[in-house]
Write an enzyme that holds these catalytic residues in place. Structure first.
Site, PDB file in Angstrom:
ATOM      1  N   TYR A  41     -87.165  46.758  49.723  1.00 22.50           N
ATOM      2  CA  TYR A  41     -87.807  46.229  48.477  1.00 22.50           C
ATOM      3  C   TYR A  41     -89.126  46.380  48.766  1.00 22.50           C
ATOM      4  CZ  TYR A  41     -87.961  43.201  44.269  1.00 22.50           C
ATOM      5  OH  TYR A  41     -88.180  42.702  43.091  1.00 22.50           O
ATOM      6  N   LYS A  96     -59.416  47.696  37.217  1.00 26.60           N
ATOM      7  CA  LYS A  96     -59.642  49.255  36.910  1.00 26.60           C
ATOM      8  C   LYS A  96     -60.681  49.426  37.757  1.00 26.60           C
ATOM      9  CE  LYS A  96     -58.571  52.899  34.776  1.00 26.60           C
ATOM     10  NZ  LYS A  96     -58.494  53.119  33.142  1.00 26.60           N
TER      11      LYS A  96
END
Length: 421
Positions: A41, A96
């Site tokens: 970060y 999926k």
């Protein structure tokens, strides 16, 4: 408790425990120190941001984009359940995502878009597309799905595919090609009847025609689609038979029937008048148009396939989409074109004809052998990711839609093989 209620009970527990849902995120980098924090970060993350600003393709180098698929639905055609809405489609889309990961090694987020207007739906998908390397559209009803897919392919430069259309088309084409080989037919000579005229049926008809099938008849809930009807949309008109024909006359001496409709939408009497050694695909799920044992009572000479896992020759979309997207995304294809889908079909057909690894016989507790009972590969064939993905990637390169330079097919196959666990 009967079988269905027991299954439903177990399915609800499966989705609820030990934590709700089926997918979560995984951290792929070391993250256990102040140094890691400064790299992951602020301030370190600024470096890749600036590189991507200068060269957008560097997103594939520094982020997960190249291995990330969006599974997107508005819930208007969920499985065989109909228009359940966006939120109720989420369990299917999470499922999926699991299949993408398990079979193709692709990460996936499910995105449920609460929008049925075509333009607003497409605008939403285009707006979020920079996150992803590919977009799998799912459970969107016809005919809107055709226009949605067309617009997104036109507006985006990453692979977009509506799997409900093309998955069944790719796998069924592989089965028909092998069925023709077993029975001594050619694609150019066969008569095909498609029962059903939804998204999958239209896509099946298109890919069969692309591969040389000249004689295709299609029916919907009102009967055979023919030139005398005034209620046909543009997609159905592509397959309009001459006026005066009916469904029974289409079945006369037909070589292939592909059922993509509902139980009972064609009959034993229909298949009785088909040509010798007919290729009969009854793909309605979970209850097929006709069960295989009933088909064989009328046509013991038939090759039979279903969409179910408890019969031979399962037409299962998991044989297609994970590997089509794997190959397309690995060469940074701008789209998934017909050449890539056909390459997937041909690879599947070839795999069913290849020597059978012993582990497949062990998994499926049988002795598999190419022939009437085995014309389509099994989902747990570990070679799928290598053979199908590589064929799709090669077709993307040859057809000019890939963006990688110096593609080495053999090196790519070796890399794919390393993904196997």
């Amino acid at each position: 408790m009967n079988h269905d209620s027991s299954l439903n009970h177990n399915a609800l527990l499966y989705h609820e425990k030990p934590q709700p849902g089926k997918i979560a995120t995984l951290i792929t980098k070391s993250f256990s120190s102040q140094s890691d924090l400064s790299l992951a970060y602020s301030p370190g993350v600024a470096a890749p941001c600036l590189e991507i600003q200068k060269n957008p393709d560097d997103a594939y180098r520094y982020t997960s984009k190249g291995n990330l698929v969006a599974v997107i639905s508005n819930g208007t055609a969920v499985l065989g359940l109909g228009n359940l809405g966006a939120l109720a489609s989420k369990p299917v889309m999470e499922g999926k995502a699991i299949l993408f990961k398990k079979f193709g090694g692709l990460d996936s987020y499910d995105i449920e878009v609460d929008e049925t207007d075509i333009e607003r739906f497409c605008d939403t998908v285009v707006a979020i597309a920079p996150t992803f390397g590919g977009i799998n559209l799912e459970d969107i009803k016809a005919p809107e799905c055709f226009e949605i897919e067309r617009r997104l392919i036109e507006r985006l430069d990453i692979p977009v595919m509506h799997d409900d259309q093309h998955g069944t088309a790719v796998i069924s084409l592989a089965g028909i090609m092998n069925g023709c080989q077993v029975t001594g037919r050619s694609l150019e000579s066969i008569r095909v009847v498609i029962v059903g005229a939804g998204a999958a049926a239209i896509s099946c008809g298109r890919i069969y025609r692309f591969m040389g099938v000249r004689e295709i008849y299609m029916s919907d809930s009102k009967g055979l689609i023919h030139a005398g009807r005034s209620d046909l949309n543009a997609q159905k008109l592509e397959f309009a038979a001459p006026e005066g024909m009916n469904l029974r006359s289409a079945f006369e001496n037909a070589d292939v029937v592909v059922g993509l409709s509902a139980p009972g939408s064609f009959s034993l009497e229909d298949i009785a008048c088909m040509a010798p050694e007919p290729i009969i695909f009854t793909l309605a799920n979970p209850v097929p148009e006709l069960f295989p044992e009933d088909v064989r009572s009328a046509r013991p000479d038939a090759i039979v396939a279903t969409g179910r896992s408890d019969y031979p020759n399962q037409v299962n979309n998991v044989l297609g989409f994970p590997f089509i997207f794997r190959g397309a995304m690995d060469v940074r294809a701008k789209m998934i074109n017909m050449e890539m889908k056909v390459a997937a079909s041909q690879a599947l057909a070839a795999l069913a004809r290849a020597e059978i690894p012993e582990y497949l016989n062990t998994i499926y507790k049988t002795e598999l052998s190419f022939g009437k009972e085995y014309i389509i590969p099994k989902p747990f064939d570990k070679r799928l990711i290598v053979e199908v993905s590589a064929s799709v990637a090669e077709a993307a390169v040859k057809s000019g839609v890939a963006r990688v330079a110096n593609f080495d097919l053999e090196h790519y196959k070796i890399d794919l093989a390393k993904r196997l666990d």
